[in-house]
Scaffold this motif. Structure first.
Motif, mmCIF file in Angstrom:
data_model
loop_
_atom_site.group_PDB
_atom_site.id
_atom_site.type_symbol
_atom_site.label_atom_id
_atom_site.label_comp_id
_atom_site.label_asym_id
_atom_site.label_seq_id
_atom_site.Cartn_x
_atom_site.Cartn_y
_atom_site.Cartn_z
ATOM 1 N N LEU A 188 25.375 18.335 79.646
ATOM 2 C CA LEU A 188 26.207 17.505 78.774
ATOM 3 C C LEU A 188 25.893 17.739 77.297
ATOM 4 N N VAL A 189 24.602 17.900 76.974
ATOM 5 C CA VAL A 189 24.219 18.058 75.557
ATOM 6 C C VAL A 189 24.043 19.524 75.160
ATOM 7 N N GLY A 190 24.403 20.449 76.055
ATOM 8 C CA GLY A 190 24.393 21.870 75.710
ATOM 9 C C GLY A 190 23.019 22.503 75.669
ATOM 10 N N LEU A 191 22.087 22.020 76.489
ATOM 11 C CA LEU A 191 20.718 22.555 76.491
ATOM 12 C C LEU A 191 20.303 23.013 77.893
ATOM 13 N N GLU A 192 21.255 23.562 78.655
ATOM 14 C CA GLU A 192 20.981 23.938 80.056
ATOM 15 C C GLU A 192 19.745 24.828 80.207
ATOM 16 N N SER A 193 19.553 25.744 79.250
ATOM 17 C CA SER A 193 18.460 26.718 79.394
ATOM 18 C C SER A 193 17.182 26.308 78.680
ATOM 19 N N HIS A 194 17.116 25.058 78.211
ATOM 20 C CA HIS A 194 15.967 24.629 77.408
ATOM 21 C C HIS A 194 15.083 23.602 78.099
ATOM 22 N N GLY A 195 15.352 23.296 79.374
ATOM 23 C CA GLY A 195 14.647 22.215 80.053
ATOM 24 C C GLY A 195 13.140 22.382 80.119
ATOM 25 N N SER A 196 12.657 23.627 80.229
ATOM 26 C CA SER A 196 11.216 23.852 80.380
ATOM 27 C C SER A 196 10.488 23.997 79.044
ATOM 28 N N LYS A 197 11.224 24.011 77.945
ATOM 29 C CA LYS A 197 10.599 24.171 76.626
ATOM 30 C C LYS A 197 9.936 22.874 76.178
ATOM 31 N N ARG A 198 9.039 23.001 75.208
ATOM 32 C CA ARG A 198 8.434 21.838 74.560
ATOM 33 C C ARG A 198 9.269 21.488 73.321
ATOM 34 N N PRO A 199 9.257 20.219 72.901
ATOM 35 C CA PRO A 199 10.007 19.842 71.700
ATOM 36 C C PRO A 199 9.649 20.682 70.468
ATOM 37 N N SER A 200 8.378 21.121 70.368
ATOM 38 C CA SER A 200 7.963 21.919 69.203
ATOM 39 C C SER A 200 8.658 23.270 69.142
ATOM 40 N N GLN A 201 9.272 23.702 70.244
ATOM 41 C CA GLN A 201 9.973 24.984 70.280
ATOM 42 C C GLN A 201 11.457 24.847 69.927
ATOM 43 N N LEU A 202 11.888 23.623 69.611
ATOM 44 C CA LEU A 202 13.308 23.360 69.363
ATOM 45 C C LEU A 202 13.584 23.156 67.883
ATOM 46 N N SER A 203 14.833 23.393 67.494
ATOM 47 C CA SER A 203 15.286 23.060 66.137
ATOM 48 C C SER A 203 15.520 21.556 66.045
ATOM 49 N N GLY A 204 15.735 21.068 64.826
ATOM 50 C CA GLY A 204 15.987 19.637 64.630
ATOM 51 C C GLY A 204 17.209 19.163 65.399
ATOM 52 N N GLY A 205 18.277 19.955 65.360
ATOM 53 C CA GLY A 205 19.489 19.576 66.079
ATOM 54 C C GLY A 205 19.290 19.539 67.580
ATOM 55 N N GLN A 206 18.507 20.500 68.096
ATOM 56 C CA GLN A 206 18.226 20.514 69.533
ATOM 57 C C GLN A 206 17.371 19.317 69.942
ATOM 58 N N LYS A 207 16.404 18.970 69.087
ATOM 59 C CA LYS A 207 15.573 17.785 69.369
ATOM 60 C C LYS A 207 16.442 16.535 69.453
ATOM 61 N N GLN A 208 17.409 16.436 68.538
ATOM 62 C CA GLN A 208 18.265 15.251 68.564
ATOM 63 C C GLN A 208 19.162 15.236 69.792
ATOM 64 N N ARG A 209 19.552 16.413 70.285
ATOM 65 C CA ARG A 209 20.319 16.476 71.534
ATOM 66 C C ARG A 209 19.481 15.971 72.715
ATOM 67 N N VAL A 210 18.193 16.316 72.708
ATOM 68 C CA VAL A 210 17.289 15.788 73.737
ATOM 69 C C VAL A 210 17.201 14.266 73.610
ATOM 70 N N GLY A 211 17.082 13.790 72.363
ATOM 71 C CA GLY A 211 17.014 12.343 72.125
ATOM 72 C C GLY A 211 18.250 11.624 72.635
ATOM 73 N N ILE A 212 19.417 12.232 72.439
ATOM 74 C CA ILE A 212 20.670 11.633 72.913
ATOM 75 C C ILE A 212 20.708 11.624 74.438
ATOM 76 N N ALA A 213 20.310 12.756 75.053
ATOM 77 C CA ALA A 213 20.286 12.829 76.521
ATOM 78 C C ALA A 213 19.366 11.753 77.101
ATOM 79 N N ARG A 214 18.188 11.599 76.503
ATOM 80 C CA ARG A 214 17.241 10.573 76.964
ATOM 81 C C ARG A 214 17.835 9.171 76.802
ATOM 82 N N ALA A 215 18.521 8.943 75.681
ATOM 83 C CA ALA A 215 19.066 7.615 75.389
ATOM 84 C C ALA A 215 20.165 7.203 76.366
#
Length: 343
Positions: free
Chosen positions: A125-152
């Motif tokens: 849904l948030v466009g991060l299908e291939s990023h599930g195994s990464k750590r937040p430190s490996q993501l850009s700011g926009g990607q981190k916020q997409r994770v935050g939205i998915a969690r919310a």
């Protein structure tokens, strides 16, 4: 249908008053922007809406349940109906992206199989299908916020509160996050309240705007209404300054408050979504024998609707408001002044 009904909300901390008699409703599926300068009461309102702060007075009805009357045990369940997206993401770097999204589901007692399915669905849904195994430190700011939205939204809340969700992002990334939130609103019917100091974000995203000032709600309406009716209120004019067309300095220097023979009359004109689609300038020219110069401004999008906010130079003074001339299609919010015709 009304999802959220806030009435008579006041919040005091000792002798300090953070909110005073705030009342508003939010319909299911609506996107509402809450705007105000620092100290206006936005953060306190947010904490009250997600039941982290009990107001001194007033009621907060979410899906019919009054959050101000619930016991602590009942509040735990009620808070699951409210998703929170934060300015600085608040992700756990010790966990993978997928595990961050899974956290609220683990707390809610979901089975591992159900969690895995839901997390996969949210990553898509948030466009991060291939990023599930990464750590937040490996993501850009926009990607981190997409994770935050998915969690919310993992627990399928009925209300999503976004607290300065784009303030830490660059303009391009802000636009992509707003598009994601708008898509979630459309596809899931999720009600969103966006609390921010960025009027540009509210203009593009919100169906309706609430303006807080010094703890009080001073405006509740569409952005078009806000632009049209802000004249003479310095609190609103200050907030709107970033998104309104302004006079070029070369013209401002020559402007006077006295109409002179042959001078251009500078007016600010706001057209709502209905009037923005009309041949307004040609009507103004032909029906009222005006020569019209577009000085600044034009069309802009407000919460999905197109409207117009512009400064025009007219060859003759106005004898009456343009709304009278043009069947209420135009609203001259102010005559700015007069300049020599050849500047």
């Amino acid at each position: 249908m009304t999802l959220l009904n806030v009435s008579g909300l006041s919040c005091r901390f000792g002798s300090q008053t953070a909110l005073t008699d705030v009342s508003f409703e939010v319909e299911k599926g609506e996107i509402v922007g809450v705007i105000g300068s620092s100290g206006a009461g936005k953060s306190t309102l947010l904490r009250c809406l997600c039941a982290l702060e009990r107001p001194t007075e007033g009621r907060i009805l979410l899906d019919g349940a009054d959050l101000t009357l619930l016991t602590e045990r009942e509040l735990v369940a009620a808070r699951r109906k409210v998703g929170l997206v934060f300015q600085h993401f608040n992700l756990l770097n010790s966990r993978s992206v997928a595990a961050n999204i899974a956290l609220p589901l683990e707390i809610a007692g979901w089975s591992k199989a159900r969690i895995a399915d839901r997390v996969a669905e949210l990553l898509t849904l948030v466009g991060l299908e291939s990023h599930g195994s990464k750590r937040p430190s490996q993501l850009s700011g926009g990607q981190k916020q997409r994770v935050g939205i998915a969690r919310a939204i993992a627990n399928s809340p009925s209300l999503l509160l976004c607290d300065e969700a784009t303030s830490a992002l660059d303009p391009h990334t802000t636009a992509s996050i707003l598009e994601l939130l708008a898509d979630i609103n459309r596809t899931l019917g999720l009600t969103i309240i966006l609390i921010t100091h960025e009027m540009e974000v509210v203009r593009r995203f919100a169906h309706r705007v609430l303006v807080l000032d010094d703890g009080a709600l001073i405006e509740n309406g569409s952005m078009a209404t806000l632009l049209r009716d802000s004249r003479g209120d310095p609190r609103l004019e200050r907030l709107l300054a970033d998104i309104r067309p302004t006079l070029p300095e070369a013209i401002r220097r020559k402007m006077t408050s006295d109409p002179q023979s042959g001078a251009q009359t500078l007016v600010r004109v706001v057209l709502d979504s209905k009037a923005a689609g009309t041949p307004f300038l040609s009507r103004l020219t032909t029906r009222f024998d005006q020569e019209v110069t577009l000085v600044q401004g034009g069309s802009l999008e407000c919460g999905g609707d197109l409207m117009t906010d512009m400064i025009l130079g007219l060859s003759k003074p106005l004898s009456a408001p343009l709304s009278i001339f043009l069947d209420q299609e135009a609203h001259v919010t102010e005559v700015l002044g007069y300049v020599p015709a050849h500047h």
